[in-house]
Design a protein around this motif. Structure first.
Motif, PDB file in Angstrom:
ATOM      1  N   VAL A 109       0.788  -1.310  -0.207  1.00  0.00           N
ATOM      2  CA  VAL A 109       0.118   0.156  -0.030  1.00  0.00           C
ATOM      3  C   VAL A 109       1.008   1.281  -0.045  1.00  0.00           C
ATOM      4  O   VAL A 109       0.564   2.106  -0.640  1.00  0.00           O
ATOM      5  CB  VAL A 109      -0.991  -0.081   1.111  1.00  0.00           C
ATOM      6  N   SER A 110       1.872   1.328   0.789  1.00  0.00           N
ATOM      7  CA  SER A 110       2.692   2.310   0.757  1.00  0.00           C
ATOM      8  C   SER A 110       3.529   2.467  -0.519  1.00  0.00           C
ATOM      9  O   SER A 110       3.694   3.828  -0.958  1.00  0.00           O
ATOM     10  CB  SER A 110       3.832   1.932   2.027  1.00  0.00           C
ATOM     11  N   ALA A 111       4.131   1.597  -1.196  1.00  0.00           N
ATOM     12  CA  ALA A 111       4.714   1.713  -2.409  1.00  0.00           C
ATOM     13  C   ALA A 111       3.505   2.467  -3.516  1.00  0.00           C
ATOM     14  O   ALA A 111       3.900   3.325  -4.069  1.00  0.00           O
ATOM     15  CB  ALA A 111       4.998   0.376  -2.967  1.00  0.00           C
ATOM     16  N   LEU A 112       2.223   1.971  -3.423  1.00  0.00           N
ATOM     17  CA  LEU A 112       1.304   2.510  -4.372  1.00  0.00           C
ATOM     18  C   LEU A 112       1.100   3.959  -4.037  1.00  0.00           C
ATOM     19  O   LEU A 112       0.675   4.663  -4.894  1.00  0.00           O
ATOM     20  CB  LEU A 112       0.197   1.738  -4.231  1.00  0.00           C
ATOM     21  N   THR A 113       1.127   4.244  -2.581  1.00  0.00           N
ATOM     22  CA  THR A 113       0.760   5.719  -2.388  1.00  0.00           C
ATOM     23  C   THR A 113       1.912   6.724  -2.276  1.00  0.00           C
ATOM     24  O   THR A 113       1.805   7.834  -1.831  1.00  0.00           O
ATOM     25  CB  THR A 113      -0.107   5.651  -1.147  1.00  0.00           C
ATOM     26  N   ASP A 114       3.028   5.955  -2.680  1.00  0.00           N
ATOM     27  CA  ASP A 114       4.219   6.900  -2.670  1.00  0.00           C
ATOM     28  C   ASP A 114       4.378   7.716  -4.180  1.00  0.00           C
ATOM     29  O   ASP A 114       4.249   7.389  -5.204  1.00  0.00           O
ATOM     30  CB  ASP A 114       5.568   6.172  -2.752  1.00  0.00           C
ATOM     31  N   GLU A 115       4.168   8.997  -4.144  1.00  0.00           N
ATOM     32  CA  GLU A 115       4.325   9.807  -5.223  1.00  0.00           C
ATOM     33  C   GLU A 115       5.430   9.676  -6.353  1.00  0.00           C
ATOM     34  O   GLU A 115       5.175   9.942  -7.488  1.00  0.00           O
ATOM     35  CB  GLU A 115       4.083  11.481  -4.751  1.00  0.00           C
ATOM     36  N   ASN A 116       6.651   9.128  -5.546  1.00  0.00           N
ATOM     37  CA  ASN A 116       7.790   8.827  -6.377  1.00  0.00           C
ATOM     38  C   ASN A 116       7.068   7.609  -7.512  1.00  0.00           C
ATOM     39  O   ASN A 116       7.916   7.760  -8.540  1.00  0.00           O
ATOM     40  CB  ASN A 116       9.007   8.549  -5.579  1.00  0.00           C
ATOM     41  N   ASN A 117       6.204   7.076  -7.123  1.00  0.00           N
ATOM     42  CA  ASN A 117       5.834   5.699  -8.019  1.00  0.00           C
ATOM     43  C   ASN A 117       4.759   6.088  -8.938  1.00  0.00           C
ATOM     44  O   ASN A 117       4.417   5.276  -9.724  1.00  0.00           O
ATOM     45  CB  ASN A 117       5.588   4.469  -7.201  1.00  0.00           C
ATOM     46  N   LEU A 118       4.249   7.127  -8.724  1.00  0.00           N
ATOM     47  CA  LEU A 118       2.888   7.346  -9.569  1.00  0.00           C
ATOM     48  C   LEU A 118       3.039   7.243 -10.966  1.00  0.00           C
ATOM     49  O   LEU A 118       2.340   6.594 -11.685  1.00  0.00           O
ATOM     50  CB  LEU A 118       2.344   8.940  -9.239  1.00  0.00           C
ATOM     51  N   SER A 119       4.385   7.897 -11.486  1.00  0.00           N
ATOM     52  CA  SER A 119       4.613   7.739 -12.950  1.00  0.00           C
ATOM     53  C   SER A 119       4.605   6.326 -13.453  1.00  0.00           C
ATOM     54  O   SER A 119       3.968   6.092 -14.590  1.00  0.00           O
ATOM     55  CB  SER A 119       5.712   8.736 -13.254  1.00  0.00           C
ATOM     56  N   ALA A 120       5.112   5.389 -12.754  1.00  0.00           N
ATOM     57  CA  ALA A 120       5.153   4.065 -13.088  1.00  0.00           C
ATOM     58  C   ALA A 120       3.835   3.398 -13.443  1.00  0.00           C
ATOM     59  O   ALA A 120       3.689   2.592 -14.265  1.00  0.00           O
ATOM     60  CB  ALA A 120       6.019   3.435 -12.271  1.00  0.00           C
ATOM     61  N   PHE A 121       2.793   3.988 -12.547  1.00  0.00           N
ATOM     62  CA  PHE A 121       1.536   3.186 -12.777  1.00  0.00           C
ATOM     63  C   PHE A 121       0.634   3.927 -13.883  1.00  0.00           C
ATOM     64  O   PHE A 121      -0.315   3.292 -14.534  1.00  0.00           O
ATOM     65  CB  PHE A 121       0.880   3.399 -11.318  1.00  0.00           C
ATOM     66  N   VAL A 122       0.936   5.206 -14.099  1.00  0.00           N
ATOM     67  CA  VAL A 122       0.085   6.267 -15.029  1.00  0.00           C
ATOM     68  C   VAL A 122       0.739   5.719 -16.618  1.00  0.00           C
ATOM     69  O   VAL A 122      -0.113   5.767 -17.351  1.00  0.00           O
ATOM     70  CB  VAL A 122       0.475   7.641 -14.732  1.00  0.00           C
ATOM     71  N   ASN A 123       1.997   5.512 -16.762  1.00  0.00           N
ATOM     72  CA  ASN A 123       2.665   5.723 -18.021  1.00  0.00           C
ATOM     73  C   ASN A 123       3.242   4.374 -18.205  1.00  0.00           C
ATOM     74  O   ASN A 123       4.458   4.076 -17.959  1.00  0.00           O
ATOM     75  CB  ASN A 123       3.560   7.018 -18.234  1.00  0.00           C
ATOM     76  N   ARG A 124       2.439   3.296 -18.978  1.00  0.00           N
ATOM     77  CA  ARG A 124       3.003   2.062 -19.225  1.00  0.00           C
ATOM     78  C   ARG A 124       3.981   2.190 -20.299  1.00  0.00           C
ATOM     79  O   ARG A 124       3.336   2.467 -21.523  1.00  0.00           O
ATOM     80  CB  ARG A 124       1.896   1.241 -19.218  1.00  0.00           C
ATOM     81  N   PRO A 125       5.064   1.834 -20.410  1.00  0.00           N
ATOM     82  CA  PRO A 125       5.837   2.427 -21.695  1.00  0.00           C
ATOM     83  C   PRO A 125       6.008   0.656 -22.346  1.00  0.00           C
ATOM     84  O   PRO A 125       5.677  -0.214 -22.020  1.00  0.00           O
ATOM     85  CB  PRO A 125       7.381   2.300 -21.025  1.00  0.00           C
ATOM     86  N   ALA A 126       6.617   1.045 -23.670  1.00  0.00           N
ATOM     87  CA  ALA A 126       6.948  -0.263 -24.259  1.00  0.00           C
ATOM     88  C   ALA A 126       8.358  -0.657 -24.127  1.00  0.00           C
ATOM     89  O   ALA A 126       9.315   0.126 -24.727  1.00  0.00           O
ATOM     90  CB  ALA A 126       6.945   0.128 -25.763  1.00  0.00           C
ATOM     91  N   LEU A 127       8.654  -1.152 -23.013  1.00  0.00           N
ATOM     92  CA  LEU A 127       9.925  -1.453 -22.437  1.00  0.00           C
ATOM     93  C   LEU A 127      11.052  -1.854 -23.377  1.00  0.00           C
ATOM     94  O   LEU A 127      12.196  -1.465 -23.127  1.00  0.00           O
ATOM     95  CB  LEU A 127       9.876  -2.506 -21.281  1.00  0.00           C
ATOM     96  N   GLY A 128      10.678  -2.338 -24.390  1.00  0.00           N
ATOM     97  CA  GLY A 128      11.841  -2.990 -25.379  1.00  0.00           C
ATOM     98  C   GLY A 128      12.277  -1.837 -26.234  1.00  0.00           C
ATOM     99  O   GLY A 128      13.490  -2.060 -26.807  1.00  0.00           O
TER     100      GLY A 128
END
Lengths: 503, 503
Positions: free
Chosen positions: B113-132
């Motif tokens: 829960v803490s990882a999910l609510t950490d603002e530093n992680n927000l971008s990883a949840f919002v912007n799913r990249p084409a990792l390759g």
């Protein structure tokens, strides 16, 4: 944890100094802006070659861990906004590629951020369920939202983690349906259950999926057996020897070349018919036909609405399922939610697969393609409710902001612009084509196309090729006419530069 | 958006009245509790039959949209905590199944829960990249965390969206490696590139993957061709006819029956050797062998460490790759991070696949299995950085809370308890076995096993079967000895009830 838009903006700006000094975009169109001013700019901001030194350094680190030969550069997603992708070196690029056509609303869209920070959604992100056995209480309601945007004729849907799994499972549904009809029962016989464990008929039937030259449906073995877009996808891999039909090589504009294209399309349809007979005679019937509305990885190859209507009929007459792969074409880029809605089909497809801009993978299917028996279409996760939370926010924005209309309008600007540039610089690129904002042009060869992609990038446009020599345009649904004009200006600059280099 | 633990608890309790009146768990063990008091309870709380009326109502809604024959009941994830799963009707169950063995830290773990609510992680949840192609700037660092828990001998890793895609891509890496060695070059020839587009040799080679009876590796066509755990997974599907070796049918406890088991294991290894010769002679060489450390879907079938050591040698001698599928066994449940670490291999496997409790799918591979050329191991998303954010939180907890040790300790309590109950009620179940907390017992037949699962559920334990007659135990890594004792008490009650019904 739901926060106000003002707080959100403040939060985003705190981590992002790049956006403050940039000039705001002036109204270049009468059209209303779809995002707040600080999500938009009057042009790219390129401070290094792309990839720049920091991207190159990161590439070295990543290359210690995995193959990086396809990596273009590293992205700073925290600093990216709307149609603007910021890279590791602080370059801000106008993005007409959007993570291989997969981000529907661009970067850090306020509605998606808001969904993520809404405390009611927290549980969906923290507790990933096994959807097929222990779904969350809100799952039926959530799927209703997926059904609200289903193509006409569909009331069944199954989620999956990605487009590849969507297609593999579409094929499974086809085989189950086909065998059930062959044996006259939904329930496999004892002989079938026993022989399949030895990989023998009748339990392991010799059924096939007919795919097209240039088609692409994914890279697992089932998907690869129906994909024929590039040798490097297929070489060294054992596959099922499924039939490969020619896809029409049409001339653009389609309406101007209608007569010649019609002959080409008839040739291909005849070949489909022949392959169906041939494989039936070999005892390997075509259980399903899979086709993309626009062959995307294969180089943006289009066919007429009439071609697809006839193909749908041919499948029906052969008692084959008709599967439309909308992984890249679906979710609005063509100006309709589903590209196959342009065709005017008398009878809808049997299965439509989706992923990418839909945020989650999956398949819509007709009721007769619903498998009988537990665990036949199954895996541990079967998608992810966290992605459905994001999708719901996306679908609301598509509706509220009329983004399908935006794609139609912006697409016209793009296509007319492409035609205008190719008229002036025919030796640089040609064959401008598109549906909505799903557009492309062809360069004379692969190396010129690749040089164009690199030149565009260094002038501030992030784009990519497809097929041997096409440049594909796959913006987000928030790409507006004024963005299209910026892109076209830079594309024309690029054409001039390539021309001066004697391309 | 990072919030304090106190605020977090308040937030969770606001949406959750169920937890307030329940009695707190009294210390039943000297062991330190791994979660705050309000994450734990002194027993289940069952107020309806499971599934209850609300689950049944939701099932009807869901059944309008997709096949629901595998659905057990609906979950209220907002109200679930730690080892306790709350269903749609307010029943609180002790969960020893954890979403098909996929949730590493149970429900709503504070660290996740803490990882999910950490603002530093927000971008990883919002912007799913084409990792390759366009990885985020922190991707190399993130992958380093995946490598920190890699099995011994691995420094390469590739993420994927799920276990199935992990296995399909492991097979691809095997085929690329095998063909490169055969032709003496990493680069395919022109003839290969051209013939693969017609599904012909040499471009489409007739290579095989050897799997085992009872093995399970996923449900796409490549995975299905190597899976042999249940006819309903395979029937009606065309597959590649890959070799199927017998897996030892061992007696438990393994050490007590060592002599008899050794003969059985030698029989199976001989058959593996024969199949390798047979397929080589057929021109369809075994490029790779795939095996699970414990056959999981196949019914918790174990073999000795010696069997696996010999199998690894056999693969090497035959110049086949050795792929260990740790999708279900990996990430700590056996008391080691990777189950194959128990074997004492002289040479590590060539590829190890993972998913489920690892939160993200993927494969560790040796450097020689790294493909040459862009786009050969590729898809749009190649996993999801959002899952890596969660995984990082999970791995920190595993280390800080010494959860591998917890699995060893709790596993001993489970296994000893199972043995004690089966000694008293041998006619109800037998064959208690396990490694760490990855445990199982066998019932006399499928219907008795299924009745046991239903009875346990109505007494407040969420569990599930595997294979024809096994009950599998797959708790979260935070399952402690006092939870094990609760589970065992309810299991013994269940045994008594089944006995009184004349099972």
């Amino acid at each position: 944890m739901s926060i106000s838009m003002a707080a959100l903006k403040q939060l985003l700006s705190r981590t992002n100094t790049l956006w403050k000094p940039a000039a705001r975009c002036l109204a270049q169109s009468a059209q209303q802006k779809l995002l707040p001013d600080d999500y938009d700019y009057d042009g790219p901001h390129v401070v290094t070659q792309v990839p720049g030194p920091r991207s190159k350094m990161l590439l070295k680190s990543l290359d210690n861990i995995q193959n990086t030969e396809a990596v273009q550069f590293f992205c700073d997603f925290k600093k990216s906004r709307g149609n603007w992708l910021v890279d590791a070196d602080g370059n801000r690029l106008l993005d007409v590629y959007m993570q291989i056509a997969s981000l529907p609303l661009g970067y850090n869209h306020p509605a998606v951020v808001s969904a993520l920070t809404d405390e009611n959604n927290l549980s969906a992100f923290v507790n990933r369920p096994a959807l097929g056995v222990l779904p969350p209480v809100d799952f039926p309601d959530t799927l209703q939202k997926l059904l609200q945007v289903a193509p006409p004729g569909f009331c069944q849907v199954q989620t999956m983690a990605c487009g590849t799994c969507a297609n593999e499972n579409a094929f499974k549904a086809v085989f189950f349906w086909y065998r059930a009809r062959q044996r006259g029962s939904l329930i496999p016989t004892e002989e079938e259950l026993e022989s399949c464990m030895r990989h023998e008929e009748p339990g392991s039937p010799n059924l096939t999926i007919l795919g097209f030259e240039g088609g692409f449906h994914g890279r697992t073995i089932g998907c690869l057996s129906s994909s024929h877009s590039a040798p490097l996808h297929k070489v060294d891999m054992p596959v099922l020897d499924w039939p490969i039909a020619p896809f029409p090589v049409t001339k653009h504009p389609l309406d101007v070349n209608a007569q010649e294209n019609r002959l080409e399309e008839e040739r291909c349809l005849d070949k489909v018919f022949q392959l169906m007979q041939e494989y039936k005679n070999k005892g390997r019937p075509v259980a399903g036909v899979v086709v993309e509305p626009i062959q995307s990885e294969g180089g943006d190859r289009h066919a007429s609405n009439s071609f697809f209507r006839q193909l749908r009929k041919l499948a029906k007459e052969n008692r084959s399922a008709f599967v439309v792969d909308e992984v890249q074409t679906g979710a609005g880029l063509t100006g309709k939610m589903w590209a196959h809605e342009h065709w005017g089909l008398e009878e809808s497809p049997d299965i439509v697969t989706f992923s990418k801009k839909m945020v989650i993978g999956g398949l819509y299917f007709k009721e007769e393609f619903r498998p009988k028996g537990a665990m036949r279409i199954m895996n541990t996760w079967l998608g992810d409710p966290a992605k459905l939370v994001i999708l719901e926010a996306v679908l609301n924005v598509i509706q509220q902001d009329r983004l399908l209309d935006n794609m139609t309008e912006t697409g016209q600007v793009i296509l007319q612009g492409l035609e205008k540039i190719q008229d002036k610089h025919a030796e640089v690129f040609s064959n401008a084509r598109g549906r909505g904002a799903f557009c492309a042009v062809d360069f004379p060869n692969t190396s010129t196309r690749d040089r164009a992609v690199a030149t565009l990038r260094n002038k501030g446009v992030q784009c990519a090729g497809c097929g041997a020599k096409a440049l594909r345009i796959r913006p987000a649904l928030i790409f507006q006419p004024h963005h299209a004009r910026m892109f076209l200006d830079i594309l024309e600059d690029t054409a001039l530069e390539l021309k001066s280099l004697g391309t």
